[in-house]
Design an enzyme around this catalytic site. Sequence first.
Site, PDB file in Angstrom:
ATOM      1  CE  LYS A 190      -2.426  -0.851   3.754  1.00  0.00           C
ATOM      2  NZ  LYS A 190      -1.837  -2.133   4.171  1.00  0.00           N
TER       3      LYS A 190
ATOM      4  NE  ARG B 112      -4.818  -1.256   9.624  1.00  0.00           N
ATOM      5  CZ  ARG B 112      -3.743  -0.648   9.118  1.00  0.00           C
ATOM      6  NH1 ARG B 112      -3.794   0.607   8.753  1.00  0.00           N
ATOM      7  NH2 ARG B 112      -2.618  -1.313   8.966  1.00  0.00           N
TER       8      ARG B 112
ATOM      9  NE  ARG C   2       6.762  -3.314   6.109  1.00  0.00           N
ATOM     10  CZ  ARG C   2       5.463  -3.036   6.116  1.00  0.00           C
ATOM     11  NH1 ARG C   2       4.861  -2.675   4.999  1.00  0.00           N
ATOM     12  NH2 ARG C   2       4.766  -3.165   7.231  1.00  0.00           N
TER      13      ARG C   2
ATOM     14  NE  ARG D  34       5.735  -0.521   9.909  1.00  0.00           N
ATOM     15  CZ  ARG D  34       4.578  -0.489   9.265  1.00  0.00           C
ATOM     16  NH1 ARG D  34       4.516  -0.036   8.027  1.00  0.00           N
ATOM     17  NH2 ARG D  34       3.480  -0.898   9.838  1.00  0.00           N
TER      18      ARG D  34
ATOM     19  NE  ARG E 208       1.390  -4.557  11.387  1.00  0.00           N
ATOM     20  CZ  ARG E 208       2.298  -4.373  10.428  1.00  0.00           C
ATOM     21  NH1 ARG E 208       3.465  -4.968  10.494  1.00  0.00           N
ATOM     22  NH2 ARG E 208       2.031  -3.602   9.414  1.00  0.00           N
TER      23      ARG E 208
HETATM   24  P1  AMP Z   1       0.234   0.578   8.714  1.00  0.00           P
HETATM   25  O1  AMP Z   1       1.475   1.381   8.517  1.00  0.00           O
HETATM   26  O2  AMP Z   1      -0.904   1.037   7.844  1.00  0.00           O
HETATM   27  O3  AMP Z   1       0.476  -0.915   8.615  1.00  0.00           O
HETATM   28  O4  AMP Z   1      -0.252   0.859  10.228  1.00  0.00           O
HETATM   29  C1  AMP Z   1       0.574   0.586  11.339  1.00  0.00           C
HETATM   30  C2  AMP Z   1      -0.260   0.464  12.606  1.00  0.00           C
HETATM   31  O5  AMP Z   1      -0.958   1.716  12.841  1.00  0.00           O
HETATM   32  C3  AMP Z   1      -1.361  -0.560  12.589  1.00  0.00           C
HETATM   33  O6  AMP Z   1      -0.886  -1.857  12.877  1.00  0.00           O
HETATM   34  C4  AMP Z   1      -2.301  -0.022  13.674  1.00  0.00           C
HETATM   35  O7  AMP Z   1      -1.813  -0.286  14.964  1.00  0.00           O
HETATM   36  C5  AMP Z   1      -2.219   1.484  13.450  1.00  0.00           C
HETATM   37  N1  AMP Z   1      -3.269   1.964  12.519  1.00  0.00           N
HETATM   38  C6  AMP Z   1      -3.086   2.545  11.299  1.00  0.00           C
HETATM   39  N2  AMP Z   1      -4.250   2.862  10.725  1.00  0.00           N
HETATM   40  C7  AMP Z   1      -5.213   2.473  11.593  1.00  0.00           C
HETATM   41  C8  AMP Z   1      -6.641   2.497  11.577  1.00  0.00           C
HETATM   42  N3  AMP Z   1      -7.318   2.990  10.519  1.00  0.00           N
HETATM   43  N4  AMP Z   1      -7.300   1.995  12.656  1.00  0.00           N
HETATM   44  C9  AMP Z   1      -6.645   1.512  13.713  1.00  0.00           C
HETATM   45  N5  AMP Z   1      -5.302   1.429  13.796  1.00  0.00           N
HETATM   46  C10 AMP Z   1      -4.584   1.904  12.752  1.00  0.00           C
END
Ligand code: AMP
Length: 226
Positions: free
Chosen positions: A17, A92, A131, A164, A175
Amino acid sequence: MTQPQHIILMGAPGAGKSTQSRLLKARYPLHVLATGQMLRDEVTKRSALGLLAEAYFETGALLPDDVMIAVVTERLIRLAPNQGFLLDGFPRTVPQAEALDKLLQRLARPISAVIALSLDDKQVVQRLGGRRMCEGLGEPFPLHIDDKASVDACLRLGGRIVTRPDDEPEVIVERLRMYEAETAPLIDYYRRAGLLHTISAEGTPEEVQAAIVQILEQTSNPPVTG
Ligand code: AMP
């Protein structure tokens, strides 16, 4: 694109993404709202939201819906009406999607397309396990540890390669579980709304990008009928 587009980019963690939103941002005048990166920036700033997010990152859990809805609402209402946007990582959960529907209705900004990047579980784990992030060269961006050319380029330009915290193996498992339980139902939600476009995320970033561009060109210039 002739009119502002309102795009949602979905997909399991590791499906690509953020790589795709970066490529799209370079190509179209889209405001990219990537909630995960936004939260990581808040962690760096040590803000109240960042401290909250950090606790969730440690376990791989999602932040509460009301927090995320408030953050995204605040960002979207500030956008100029003719500014298109792309949401990466939001919604999400079904309650987030419902809140977004209400907000966009109020703003008279209908969703143009939902793009779901699909990748089988084995590949997701393989990608996430390898990653790393290149930091220190503007906006952090992901690369794969086996991609020696990108790793070398990052280091040569003065960037840092970091993992990360939520890409640690035990957190990855959580996750993915959260994705299946909370986010995957959105595929059906948007299919029923007639907005879903599913794309295989298996190709190179350029191949995936070309498939997304084709969809965006179609949705911004629908074929004339009648
Ligand atoms: P990402 O970089 O999109 O994988 O997001 C990293 C982390 O941010 C996720 O594992 C969640 O803990 C948090 N996060 C990001 N977007 C959301 C969302 N829309 N709702 C809840 N938690 C989020």
